[in-house]
Design an enzyme around this catalytic site. Sequence first.
Site, PDB file in Angstrom:
ATOM      1  N   HIS A  44       3.960  -0.196  -4.661  1.00 20.84           N
ATOM      2  CA  HIS A  44       3.353  -1.258  -5.472  1.00 20.84           C
ATOM      3  C   HIS A  44       1.893  -0.886  -5.719  1.00 20.84           C
ATOM      4  O   HIS A  44       1.392   0.107  -5.180  1.00 20.84           O
ATOM      5  CB  HIS A  44       3.490  -2.619  -4.796  1.00 20.84           C
ATOM      6  CG  HIS A  44       2.742  -2.764  -3.512  1.00 20.84           C
ATOM      7  ND1 HIS A  44       3.088  -2.070  -2.354  1.00 20.84           N
ATOM      8  CD2 HIS A  44       1.659  -3.516  -3.170  1.00 20.84           C
ATOM      9  CE1 HIS A  44       2.268  -2.396  -1.374  1.00 20.84           C
ATOM     10  NE2 HIS A  44       1.385  -3.265  -1.854  1.00 20.84           N
ATOM     11  N   HIS A  46      -1.107  -2.442  -5.078  1.00 19.38           N
ATOM     12  CA  HIS A  46      -2.277  -2.845  -4.305  1.00 19.38           C
ATOM     13  C   HIS A  46      -3.033  -1.568  -3.924  1.00 19.38           C
ATOM     14  O   HIS A  46      -2.426  -0.525  -3.655  1.00 19.38           O
ATOM     15  CB  HIS A  46      -1.875  -3.629  -3.062  1.00 19.38           C
ATOM     16  CG  HIS A  46      -1.578  -5.069  -3.353  1.00 19.38           C
ATOM     17  ND1 HIS A  46      -0.740  -5.844  -2.574  1.00 19.38           N
ATOM     18  CD2 HIS A  46      -2.013  -5.895  -4.358  1.00 19.38           C
ATOM     19  CE1 HIS A  46      -0.673  -7.071  -3.073  1.00 19.38           C
ATOM     20  NE2 HIS A  46      -1.435  -7.125  -4.148  1.00 19.38           N
ATOM     21  N   HIS A  55       0.986   0.836   8.863  1.00 22.34           N
ATOM     22  CA  HIS A  55       0.320  -0.188   8.051  1.00 22.34           C
ATOM     23  C   HIS A  55      -0.228  -1.280   8.972  1.00 22.34           C
ATOM     24  O   HIS A  55       0.079  -2.464   8.833  1.00 22.34           O
ATOM     25  CB  HIS A  55       1.299  -0.765   7.017  1.00 22.34           C
ATOM     26  CG  HIS A  55       0.624  -1.522   5.913  1.00 22.34           C
ATOM     27  ND1 HIS A  55       0.384  -2.867   5.976  1.00 22.34           N
ATOM     28  CD2 HIS A  55       0.147  -1.119   4.706  1.00 22.34           C
ATOM     29  CE1 HIS A  55      -0.200  -3.276   4.864  1.00 22.34           C
ATOM     30  NE2 HIS A  55      -0.356  -2.221   4.064  1.00 22.34           N
ATOM     31  N   HIS A  97       7.139  -9.316  -1.940  1.00 21.03           N
ATOM     32  CA  HIS A  97       5.698  -9.234  -1.786  1.00 21.03           C
ATOM     33  C   HIS A  97       5.075 -10.037  -2.938  1.00 21.03           C
ATOM     34  O   HIS A  97       5.746 -10.274  -3.951  1.00 21.03           O
ATOM     35  CB  HIS A  97       5.267  -7.760  -1.830  1.00 21.03           C
ATOM     36  CG  HIS A  97       3.914  -7.497  -1.276  1.00 21.03           C
ATOM     37  ND1 HIS A  97       3.507  -7.936  -0.035  1.00 21.03           N
ATOM     38  CD2 HIS A  97       2.840  -6.808  -1.776  1.00 21.03           C
ATOM     39  CE1 HIS A  97       2.267  -7.541   0.200  1.00 21.03           C
ATOM     40  NE2 HIS A  97       1.838  -6.862  -0.852  1.00 21.03           N
ATOM     41  N   ASP A 115      -4.619  -0.156  -1.443  1.00 18.86           N
ATOM     42  CA  ASP A 115      -4.425   0.683  -0.259  1.00 18.86           C
ATOM     43  C   ASP A 115      -3.166   1.533  -0.352  1.00 18.86           C
ATOM     44  O   ASP A 115      -2.943   2.405   0.488  1.00 18.86           O
ATOM     45  CB  ASP A 115      -4.409  -0.163   1.022  1.00 18.86           C
ATOM     46  CG  ASP A 115      -3.416  -1.324   0.973  1.00 18.86           C
ATOM     47  OD1 ASP A 115      -3.320  -1.971  -0.078  1.00 18.86           O
ATOM     48  OD2 ASP A 115      -2.764  -1.584   2.005  1.00 18.86           O
ATOM     49  N   HIS A 116      -2.359   1.312  -1.387  1.00 18.57           N
ATOM     50  CA  HIS A 116      -1.127   2.078  -1.568  1.00 18.57           C
ATOM     51  C   HIS A 116      -1.173   3.034  -2.753  1.00 18.57           C
ATOM     52  O   HIS A 116      -0.201   3.757  -2.990  1.00 18.57           O
ATOM     53  CB  HIS A 116       0.060   1.131  -1.721  1.00 18.57           C
ATOM     54  CG  HIS A 116       0.313   0.302  -0.502  1.00 18.57           C
ATOM     55  ND1 HIS A 116       1.264   0.616   0.434  1.00 18.57           N
ATOM     56  CD2 HIS A 116      -0.300  -0.829  -0.059  1.00 18.57           C
ATOM     57  CE1 HIS A 116       1.240  -0.294   1.402  1.00 18.57           C
ATOM     58  NE2 HIS A 116       0.297  -1.179   1.125  1.00 18.57           N
TER      59      HIS A 116
END
Length: 322
Positions: free
Chosen positions: A66, A68, A270, A144, A70-71
């Site tokens: 996805h 966001h 995570h 999510h 941090d990914h």
Amino acid sequence: MGLVSLRELVVLGTSSAVPTRNRNHNGYLLLWDGQGFLFDPGEGTQRQMVHAGVSSHDITWICVTHFHGDHCLGVPGVVQRIARDGVTHRVQAAFPASGETYWRRLRHATVFADTSVIVERPVSGELARFDAGPVTLTARPLSHPVESYGYRLDEPDGRRMLPERLRERGIQGPRVGELQRAGAVAAPDGTTVHLAEVSEPRPGQSAAFVMDTRLCDGVFALAEGVDLLMIESTFLSEESALAAEYGHLTAAQAGRVAAESGVRRLVLTHISERYGTDDEPRFLAEAGAAFGGDVVLARDLSRVRVPRRDRHVQRAAKYPTP
């Protein structure tokens, strides 16, 4: 390309939204028989790869769960490194189709000498499958606040040759290879030996990557019967309400998934920045209370092998797999 006949997870980063002194943003490179699946390259992934001793030439797939930050904030650096290093093989990129605008912003974030080797594979719907060389890559939706997908790799089932039975029938040398290719071969005594007589089923290996999500059907479908499950465990159980609100799992829930799904090796990652090194045993304890198998708390730059299958391990079939 990277090491051949190696099935190993190279952990590049293990934090959640905020990196810490000990944990970089996400990044996971799964090496599999010369293929390299880079999952969720967060900020700093390019440098972590240098520290881990892997390179852009090891990457054949980029899989984003996805969008966001941090990914995915490491995507620009990884793409530009692929271009700069002159990678010539095809690099396929899977990501949620609904986030294609974000992908293109990341893919072309700055001015650089571009590359044509990256092939985009947007993911949508309840199930997507891709031919990924030695494995099938499957994507399923998770739960999510933004659209998110988890990924699973499955090696086709095969057969394991039984040396004693081969000797009994006089099959050796080139005839073994011929038998594997053709399914039958003539024995020295003139009889026909069929593959099923001198071999047994060998279940293929599998691995799953489950990031930001609440418990949902997709989590269990992805995890069912895998040898290696990489799964988020952002919080401990004392923050279970917060986990549910923000669409995350606790370590205890990750352990439950592994136990109910018949996982062989569970890798927790995570980790929220609110937890320090003194809290790490609590993650292992919570997951271990639910799951009696092998539990690993991922650490940056660590390596985790995919457990080998043996004749006593059969793939579960509660959920359909490729």
